[in-house]
Enzyme design. Structure first.
Site, short mmCIF file in Angstrom:
data_model
loop_
_atom_site.label_atom_id
_atom_site.label_comp_id
_atom_site.label_asym_id
_atom_site.label_seq_id
_atom_site.Cartn_x
_atom_site.Cartn_y
_atom_site.Cartn_z
N GLU A 1 0.84 -1.41 0.03
CA GLU A 1 -0.18 -0.04 0.02
C GLU A 1 0.85 1.22 0.04
OE1 GLU A 1 -4.40 -0.71 1.63
OE2 GLU A 1 -2.97 -0.82 3.28
N HIS B 1 -1.05 5.83 7.43
CA HIS B 1 -2.35 4.96 7.03
C HIS B 1 -2.30 4.06 8.14
CE1 HIS B 1 -4.85 2.42 5.06
NE2 HIS B 1 -4.38 1.35 5.07
N HIS C 1 -5.77 1.33 10.52
CA HIS C 1 -7.22 0.76 10.66
C HIS C 1 -7.66 0.53 11.80
CE1 HIS C 1 -4.53 -1.88 7.53
NE2 HIS C 1 -5.18 -1.01 6.96
N HIS D 1 -12.10 0.05 5.36
CA HIS D 1 -10.65 -0.26 5.50
C HIS D 1 -9.80 0.38 6.60
CE1 HIS D 1 -6.61 -0.16 2.78
NE2 HIS D 1 -6.37 -0.37 3.91
MN MN Z 1 -4.54 -0.84 4.91
#
Ligand code: MN
Length: 273
Positions: free
Chosen positions: A78, A97, A99, A167
């Site tokens: 990613e 980034h 979650h 996500h």
């Molecule tokens: Mn991710």
């Protein structure tokens, strides 16, 4: 002579570990920073769980294609999330980034995440929303193609935080510390917004309050104070990354101190004898 690249690598390793420690990253998620002297590159760990990242694991990647400057290792699939935001936003110097569960609840319910307390305003007055379904239909939900990264960066627009449907979220800022602060307090804000909703109506900040509180919190004073506190917690937990430069500088100093103490004792003894 301070080395800006070495200290930034250390800061990225610290941010990865801090965000694990604060319950935001787990085995997944990552923090990057734009290269301090070459804006066409960014710095990101090689393929590792964030709590294992050491300054020596930070690699250089090209903003143009997210490819590593030196090939031959495994990397996060990613990483286009980072490259495409650096490409679209010259002002952005760091990206996270993640979650985190509290924020993910909003990304699942398509509920608007709004600042509900003063520190939560650090996430920005408005949080953007992106859904990979809109441009790409069914995918693995991982953002791995340049087109997907660019679509996400378009959704982020001029904002600081973008929720990613089913996500997670991506947070941008003008320093690693700002991104860490914004990430931690957007997650606290998400938790509080859910809790407040259970009690009744949610009275969020007015746009003026969000603007004023947001700009106050992202000044160097509050950012540094929070960073120092998170670093201290890492130290206490014994999770501090290897800091080669600091250690080699400290060791001889400690030895010297012990020697002088021993010398003093010897001195006292010899005086007594
Ligand atoms: Mn991710």
């Amino acid at each position: 002579v301070p080395d800006p690249l070495a200290s930034l690598r250390e800061e990225i390793a610290l941010a990865n570990r801090i965000l694990v420690h604060e319950g935001i990253l787990d085995a997944f998620g990552h923090v990057s920073a734009r290269h301090p002297t070459d804006p066409s590159r960014f710095l990101l760990s090689r393929y590792l769980a964030p709590e294992l990242v050491e300054p020596d694991d930070i690699r250089e990647f090209n903003v143009a294609d997210a490819e590593p400057v030196r090939a031959g290792e495994r990397h996060y699939s990613e990483r286009v999330i980072h490259s495409c935001i650096y490409e679209a936003r010259p002002d952005v110097m760091a990206v996270c980034h993640h979650h985190a569960p509290a924020v993910l609840a909003f990304a699942i319910a398509k509920a608007e995440l709004v600042p509900v307390f003063h520190l939560g305003a650090a996430m920005g007055e408005k949080v953007a929303y992106w859904d990979s379904q809109d441009d790409f239909g069914d995918t693995s939900l991982l953002v791995t193609k340049i087109a997907e990264g660019r679509s996400l960066a378009r959704a982020l627009g001029r904002h600081s935080t973008v929720l990613m449907g089913r996500h997670g979220a991506t947070v941008a800022g003008n320093s690693v510390r700002e991104v860490a602060f914004r990430t931690v307090y957007s997650c606290r804000n998400a938790e509080l917004q859910i809790q407040a909703k259970l009690l009744g109506q949610v009275y969020s900040l007015t746009p003026g309050e969000a603007r004023m509180a947001g700009s106050h919190n992202t000044r160097s004073g509050p950012l540094g104070r929070a960073w120092d506190s998170w670093v201290r917690r890492l130290h206490k937990a014994g999770d501090f990354p290897k800091t080669g430069a600091t250690k080699t500088r400290k060791r001889p100093a400690r030895r010297a101190a012990k020697l002088s103490l021993a010398q003093k004792r010897r001195g006292k003894r010899s005086r007594k004898n």
